[in-house]
Structures are given as C-alpha cells and as structure tokens.
Design a protein around this motif. Structure first.
Motif, PDB file in Angstrom:
ATOM      1  N   LEU A  75     -10.139   9.173  37.026  1.00  0.00           N
ATOM      2  CA  LEU A  75      -8.898   9.171  36.254  1.00  0.00           C
ATOM      3  C   LEU A  75      -7.883  10.124  36.870  1.00  0.00           C
ATOM      4  O   LEU A  75      -6.720   9.753  37.101  1.00  0.00           O
ATOM      5  CB  LEU A  75      -9.162   9.568  34.807  1.00  0.00           C
ATOM      6  N   ASP A  76      -8.305  11.342  37.144  1.00  0.00           N
ATOM      7  CA  ASP A  76      -7.382  12.327  37.712  1.00  0.00           C
ATOM      8  C   ASP A  76      -6.877  11.900  39.085  1.00  0.00           C
ATOM      9  O   ASP A  76      -5.709  12.122  39.428  1.00  0.00           O
ATOM     10  CB  ASP A  76      -8.063  13.697  37.796  1.00  0.00           C
ATOM     11  N   LEU A 128      -4.205   9.258  38.505  1.00  0.00           N
ATOM     12  CA  LEU A 128      -2.971   9.876  38.040  1.00  0.00           C
ATOM     13  C   LEU A 128      -2.261  10.591  39.176  1.00  0.00           C
ATOM     14  O   LEU A 128      -1.026  10.559  39.278  1.00  0.00           O
ATOM     15  CB  LEU A 128      -3.267  10.848  36.896  1.00  0.00           C
ATOM     16  N   VAL A 163      -8.286  15.278  27.755  1.00  0.00           N
ATOM     17  CA  VAL A 163      -8.737  14.080  27.042  1.00  0.00           C
ATOM     18  C   VAL A 163     -10.169  14.252  26.560  1.00  0.00           C
ATOM     19  O   VAL A 163     -10.497  13.953  25.398  1.00  0.00           O
ATOM     20  CB  VAL A 163      -8.624  12.838  27.950  1.00  0.00           C
ATOM     21  N   VAL A 215      -5.417  15.068  33.675  1.00  0.00           N
ATOM     22  CA  VAL A 215      -5.521  15.301  32.221  1.00  0.00           C
ATOM     23  C   VAL A 215      -6.927  15.057  31.697  1.00  0.00           C
ATOM     24  O   VAL A 215      -7.150  15.137  30.491  1.00  0.00           O
ATOM     25  CB  VAL A 215      -4.538  14.391  31.442  1.00  0.00           C
ATOM     26  N   SER A 216      -7.877  14.762  32.567  1.00  0.00           N
ATOM     27  CA  SER A 216      -9.204  14.373  32.078  1.00  0.00           C
ATOM     28  C   SER A 216      -9.830  15.463  31.211  1.00  0.00           C
ATOM     29  O   SER A 216     -10.470  15.165  30.200  1.00  0.00           O
ATOM     30  CB  SER A 216     -10.131  14.034  33.243  1.00  0.00           C
ATOM     31  N   LEU A 235      -4.205   8.859  24.899  1.00  0.00           N
ATOM     32  CA  LEU A 235      -4.606   7.652  25.618  1.00  0.00           C
ATOM     33  C   LEU A 235      -3.442   6.672  25.756  1.00  0.00           C
ATOM     34  O   LEU A 235      -3.284   6.018  26.792  1.00  0.00           O
ATOM     35  CB  LEU A 235      -5.781   6.974  24.905  1.00  0.00           C
ATOM     36  N   ILE A 263     -13.462   6.896  30.842  1.00  0.00           N
ATOM     37  CA  ILE A 263     -12.962   8.231  31.170  1.00  0.00           C
ATOM     38  C   ILE A 263     -14.092   9.253  31.104  1.00  0.00           C
ATOM     39  O   ILE A 263     -14.187  10.144  31.953  1.00  0.00           O
ATOM     40  CB  ILE A 263     -11.814   8.628  30.226  1.00  0.00           C
ATOM     41  N   LEU A 265      -1.212   7.339  28.794  1.00  0.00           N
ATOM     42  CA  LEU A 265      -1.774   7.319  30.146  1.00  0.00           C
ATOM     43  C   LEU A 265      -1.476   5.982  30.824  1.00  0.00           C
ATOM     44  O   LEU A 265      -1.730   4.917  30.253  1.00  0.00           O
ATOM     45  CB  LEU A 265      -3.290   7.525  30.103  1.00  0.00           C
TER      46      LEU A 265
END
Length: 426
Positions: A14-15, A18, A30, A26-27, A102, A7, A105
């Motif tokens: 990641l985004d 999602l 996080v 949400v990166s 985490l 991440i 996710l």
C-alpha cells in the motif's frame, strides 16, 4: 475503496503504491484505526456474552432463593447494558473513522503503469493518422466559429457566466451529429447498450464511483442535495449498485449520450478562450461491468472503441498511458486519447479510458457469483469517453477548416447533416 484485509496483509505494498502516486505512506495509521476497532468489537462481544451468561445465572439464583447473588448479578447486568449502549456509539465512531480514511485512499496502480509525477511523464503508446499540411496558418475553433457567426461566447457569458457557449445553425447541428454518430457506432458495432440515465444523483451514487467525499468541490449540487453528474460514468456504473449480478450477464456494456456538469475547480486561467474547458458539455460515455479475469483485456477493447471514433472521423490522434502521478483517483490503469488540434499545434485529450478493478464495486457493494460458486466477489468496472462531443466538434472544425474559413464535413457525418458537405458563412 481498498480492501482492509488486503491492507493488513500488504501494508508495504500500500505504501509503495501511494509513493508511486506521490502520496504519503499511511498504512500504520490505517492499521492502528483498524486494530482499535477490532479490539473494541472484541470487548463488546465479550460483554454481550457475559450479559447473557449473567442473565441465566440470575434465573438460577432466583430459583434457589439466593437473593443476594441475584441482586449482585442484576447490578452487573445493568452495568453491562450501560457499557453496551455507550459501546455502540463508540463502535460507530471507530467504523466511521476507518471508513473515512479508506474512502480517501486512491486505487493501487498496475505494475505496468509508468511511474511519474505529472503529464510530462506519460508514455506515448501509438499515433494514428497523418497531420495535414495546410498551406496556411490554421485558426483555432473559436476564431472559426465566431467568424462564421455560429459560435457565441458573449451571449453565453451574459446569461450564464464564463465557460459556457452558444452554438447556432450548422455548428449546433454538427455537435448533435457527432453525438448521434458516436452513439450509433458503439451500439451497432461495439456491443454497448444505449441507456438513458438521470442527470441528478444522490450522495451514494457519487460516492460509489469515487467522486465523494474527496472531490466534492469539482461538482455542482442542487438545492435539494442532489448532484449534477460530472459524467455519465456515475449513473451508468451505479445501475448495479448494491446488486449481486449473475456472472453469465458479464460483461455488461452500456453507453449514454448526456450533458456533463463540472465546476472546473482549480482550473482558473486554463483554456479560458473557446469551449475546450466548459462547465456544461456533451459526452458519450462507455461503462463496462466485468469479472476479475477479463477486466484488463476489457480496457484494451474499450480504448479501441474510443479510437475507432477518431479513425472514422479522419482525425489524427495519439494514445498515451498515464503515469502514476497523472492517473485518476479510482483508476488502476488509464489510456488517454489525444486528438490533434492544428489551431493550437498540439495534441489535446478527447477521451480517457480506465480500469478500476474492484475499487468501485467495493464502494457500491456490487458483487457477482460465478457459476458453481457459493461465495461472491466484487465486480470490476471500467469507464471511458467515447468520446467528448464538444472536443470532437473542436477537432473537426480545426482539422477540416479551409483557407476561406469554411469547414468541410467529414464524410461519415454527411448523412447526419442532411447531406450538407460544407459549413460556410451565410
């Protein structure tokens, strides 16, 4: 669970993943939690180093009879000890906060997974078998079962509530025959090892496969805090929980025939007639534990094993690739196998086969060490229905029904039925 290192290096990926799943980015949140935790750990390490150095300086000052310096250093060490005691609690809080995020996710889909919102965006991969022309109006399974006097919903509801069924006589035996046939097929021809597993598990087992903490409302819990398994995926996958597996043992392929228990939270009003959606049902589950290089190919193999069940039973089906919005929490790619139900005039899911990458392996802290390597890697896991026994019973009843309400036994099941070739009303 996703790797925090990945991440850090791939927040945009990641985004984007999602977003494909219909979830918010949400990166940044996080990474902010991760940075706060790392900064705190750095302060703790700095304080520990200073405490150790000051302790040595106290001894030197005492040896030199410099009591003023020694007292000052003792006061500093006392303050550092107080800070470190409080810092331990703060570190646990920050670890928990990051872990909670985490844990919630979902997995990152393969690039080959179609992007979509729901089941309407799934992509059909293939169809197998011919849909029979009945020459009469096909009935649904509950109409057939009740007319035969072998399927009793009223008594089941009276003793247990809705979404339970009592099967009698030849239908009870047919359900048992289906489970035994599937288990025999997977163990004698498909290379899976038959396993008897517990039906109740602890928190860490359900956490390991991804049902906790996000989906606790879908499960049943016992009075002593254990969970009834929603599928044998949970105990089968957790057979290697916390272990370092020799790469030579991979792939591990295990299967089990078990009851499954689901609360069916959020399904009010759906499939209320019959036994399509039950709180308790039987299922043959397949689980594979593999290395990173072979997991994607193992998905194709596992799906083929599930499809073979329906081929042997002579049931028409189609296989679809689930889109990102319809895919399960822990999956990277999923094939659903949908069997034809003439009573409903539609295809309905009877098996779901998923590859999870190292998502579950990381949650279970299960690794493997390849030959000649010192370091370890997280195992990859797959799970698939091989297949749902109750739904197979429904499919056999509806596809093999005759105009007089009797049901012909598929040829492959006749030996399991003691030679019976037809179920008729007594």
């Amino acid at each position: 669970m996703l790797d925090i290192k990945w991440i850090r290096e791939n927040p945009e990926a990641l985004d984007a993943a999602l977003n494909k799943r219909g979830a918010s980015a949400v990166s940044s949140d996080v990474l902010a939690l991760d940075e706060a935790r790392r900064q705190h750990i750095a302060k703790v390490q700095e304080a520990q180093e200073r405490r150790n150095a000051a302790s040595k300086e106290i001894g030197k000052a005492m040896g030199e009879k410099d009591m003023a310096t020694a007292d000052r250093l003792k006061a500093e060490v006392a303050e550092l000890k107080t800070f470190l005691t409080e810092a331990e609690e703060e570190e646990r809080r920050l670890e928990k906060a990051l872990n909670d995020v985490l844990s919630g996710l979902p997995n990152v889909p393969y690039d080959s997974v179609p992007v979509g919102k729901d089941e309407n965006d799934n992509v059909e991969t293939r169809r197998v078998g011919n849909i029979r022309n009945y020459g009469f109006e096909p009935k649904e399974h509950f109409e057939l079962g009740e007319a035969l006097g072998l399927m009793d919903f009223e008594r089941a509801t009276r003793m247990s509530g809705s979404r339970f069924t009592v099967l009698k006589g030849a239908l009870a035996r047919l359900e048992r025959a289906l489970g035994q046939f599937m288990l025999d097929l997977h163990t004698t021809e498909h290379g899976y090892s038959e396993t008897m597993v517990p039906l109740m598990v602890r928190d860490d087992a359900v956490y390991g496969t991804g049902q906790l903490p996000k989906f606790s409302e879908d499960l049943f819990r016992t009075t002593d805090g254990r969970w009834l398994i929603p599928t044998a995926e949970v105990p089968l996958t957790n057979l290697v929980n916390g272990e370092i597996v020799d790469a030579a043992e991979l792939p591990m392929r295990v299967t089990a025939l078990t009851p499954c228990f689901r609360s069916e939270a959020g399904s009010a009003g759906r499939d209320t007639r019959g036994m399509l959606r039950q709180h308790q049902f039987w299922k043959v589950e397949m689980v594979s534990i593999t290395d990173a290089e072979t997991s994607e190919a193992e998905l194709e193999r596992m799906t083929g094993c599930a499809e073979e069940v329906l081929k042997r039973l002579g049931l028409p089906f189609r296989t679809v690739t689930l889109c990102t919005g319809d895919m399960g929490f822990g999956a990277q790619k999923t094939y659903d196998i949908e069997v034809w139900l003439p009573g409903q005039n539609t295809f309905r899911e009877i098996s779901s086969c998923s590859v999870c990458g190292d998502f579950q392996g990381r949650r279970m802290n299960t690794r493997y060490r390849a030959a000649g390597e010192k370091s370890t890697r997280f195992v990859h896991t797959l799970n698939g229905s091989g297949v749902a026994v109750g739904r197979a019973l429904i499919a056999v009843m509806e596809n093999y029904q005759e105009e007089d309400g009797s049901i012909t036994i598929p040829e492959v099941l006749v030996p399991y039925m003691g030679g019976m070739i037809r179920i008729e009303k007594a």
